[in-house]
Design a protein around this motif. Sequence first.
Motif: not given
Length: 197
Positions: A23-28, A32-38, A124-134
């Motif tokens: 789900a976090l990858v979907g948010r990214a 626009g933090h991740i251009n594409s899953v490809q 990609a997000t320049d943050t921790t996993l927990t930070g991005y989840l929060t």
Amino acid sequence: YLNGYTASAPVTTFSVAKSWVSALVGRAVKNGHINSVQDPVTRYCPTLADQGFDSVSIRNLLNMRSGISFSENYRNPFSTVARFYYGRQLDAYLQDITVERPVGDTFIYQSGNTQLLARVLRQATDTTLTGYLTEQLWRPMGMQHKATWSTDQPDGTAKAFCCLNARARDFARLGRLYLDEGIWEGDTLLNRSWIRR
């Protein structure tokens, strides 16, 4: 609630954590933090290029069709998953994973895929996993309690493949988000196409 658990008792998700990482990858992607899953994994984690990851896409990791070398043997105390679970250097262990099979061919359940996704998210997000989840899910969904993510050492790397600790009712909200096709109380947190895929 059984065996002494109550609404306020924390529960460890184990591999359900993988759904949160997805789900976090979907948010990214949505943000626009991740251009594409490809995109190849090496676009975000260039240090993995020497291990054959130029041909592995984020989608391959999500679908567990990356072809990586990773032993998910829970009966072997020397397996890769045991090292990931009990070890104290997750980032260093990722550098030991190589691509050993044709990418995209075969689904093999391997927790290393999710740990690699977490590294992609961090880069990609320049943050921790927990930070991005929060920031991206926990607060927007109005969770009732704080969550923790077990790490390999104090203030270390989150064990993304397992070990998200929270309350059952907050975990159930992810199910509600998916049932409502990514919409949470009027806000689109995940694209409908992501939910359906």
